[in-house]
Enzyme design. Structure first.
Site, mmCIF file in Angstrom:
data_model
loop_
_atom_site.group_PDB
_atom_site.id
_atom_site.type_symbol
_atom_site.label_atom_id
_atom_site.label_comp_id
_atom_site.label_asym_id
_atom_site.label_seq_id
_atom_site.Cartn_x
_atom_site.Cartn_y
_atom_site.Cartn_z
ATOM 1 N N TYR A 65 0.911 -1.326 -0.082
ATOM 2 C CA TYR A 65 0.237 -0.039 -0.151
ATOM 3 C C TYR A 65 0.748 1.134 0.091
ATOM 4 C CZ TYR A 65 -3.569 -3.337 1.291
ATOM 5 O OH TYR A 65 -4.529 -4.150 1.312
ATOM 6 N N SER A 66 2.183 1.146 -0.139
ATOM 7 C CA SER A 66 3.170 2.092 0.043
ATOM 8 C C SER A 66 2.649 3.272 -0.872
ATOM 9 C CB SER A 66 4.593 1.644 -0.473
ATOM 10 O OG SER A 66 5.411 2.702 -0.691
#
Ligand code: PLP
Length: 309
Positions: A65-66
């Site tokens: 989800y960076s």
């Protein structure tokens, strides 16, 4: 609309706070649509260095989800380099929205074993990828380090020109390189830093060291120490943890501030922590500027009912 907006604190029955404190938000989330918030600033000097080395690939590491992976992939659209993204853990057949975007931007994804991934740029798989792509430039996880912090020192100067007088700025920390860059600049008054991760008591010293590393000689370490306040207890249970108390707070915040959007991991926890301190009468600043570091895309890792914005 201005890039600096006032936060309405008149909610959850705390109307007195509006009179006692001015809390403004620097809308970093609206900057540089491809890599909003701090990420464009952290990547800027890395992209220049990659170009100077004639790199054809730019590699980096991050979680599924960076914001950092998302920002790098988006930043390389219409550039000569391709993004090589080493993702923490296995790649699920159903990619996260973050990674789907990255692929659509032209990035190549690599899975990793968690133990190996923890070694960062020393991971085995990083060496293997470097064999496959000899002309790759690696950005450390989170885009940190000296080059990342330097970009944020430049950012501080730009913010300072627009912002006018505040007794403090406040910002979230992941790697802490954004905080170090801001602190290293004379444009930044006192800096209140809130770690988004658990167990980061040692980060305060790391921020000072990195800031001292890039600050000009005119700023002493003593001055850096004096200007920094660091909190390791504002993570709400840990990185990306989202307890009901935070959800309730954000719901009330969103109703009182219909023109503002916070992310779930970083700036929302900064404002939640400041609000608590204001309520207890322990917040030391009458006039504070919160630096919004972006990360709105991260809401896609949460359920719709959790997002009040
Ligand atoms: C990456 C990120 C941070 C953390 O920045 P560091 O320089 O690693 O401390 C803060 N806020 C948002 C929204 C981010 O995406």
């Amino acid at each position: 609309m201005s890039v600096i907006q006032s936060i309405n604190l008149d909610f959850l029955g705390q109307s007195a706070l509006n009179q006692a404190y001015q809390l403004d938000l620097y809308r970093g989330d609206l900057e540089h649509a491809k890599a909003p918030g701090n990420k464009w600033h952290k990547l800027r000097h890395h992209l220049k260095a990659a170009e100077q080395q004639n790199a054809r690939y730019i590699g980096t590491l991050g979680g599924p989800y960076s914001n950092h992976l998302h920002a790098l992939a988006a930043s390389l659209v219409n550039r000569n380099e391709q993004a090589i993204l080493l993702v923490r853990g296995e790649l699920q057949a159903n990619l996260t929205a973050t990674l789907r975007d990255a692929v659509a931007y032209g990035a190549e994804l690599w899975p990793s074993q968690r133990l190996d991934f923890r070694l960062g740029l020393d991971a085995q798989v990083v060496k293997q990828i470097s064999h496959l792509y000899p002309d790759i430039y690696w950005v450390p996880e989170g885009g940190g380090g000296v080059l990342g912090a330097q970009g944020c020192a430049d950012w501080a100067k730009a913010i300072g020109t627009m912002a006018g007088e505040y007794s403090a700025w406040a910002v979230a920390a992941g790697t802490g390189s954004t905080a170090a860059g801001l602190l290293s600049s004379e444009a930044c008054p006192k800096l209140e830093v809130f770690s988004a991760l658990k167990g980061m008591a040692e980060q305060q010293a790391e921020i000072i060291t990195l800031a001292a590393n890039i600050a000009g000689k005119q700023i002493t370490s003593k001055n850096l120490v004096k200007r920094l306040s660091f909190y390791d207890d504002a993570h709400q249970g840990g990185y990306a943890k989202f307890p009901a108390a935070l959800a309730d707070f954000l719901k009330a915040f969103a109703e009182a501030n219909p023109n503002l959007v916070l992310d779930p991991v970083y700036t929302s926890k900064v404002i939640f922590a400041i609000w608590h301190k204001m309520k207890n009468g322990t917040w030391p600043h009458a006039k504070t500027l919160v630096i919004h570091t972006g990360g709105i895309q991260g809401w896609r890792g949460y359920s719709l009912s959790q997002n009040p914005f």
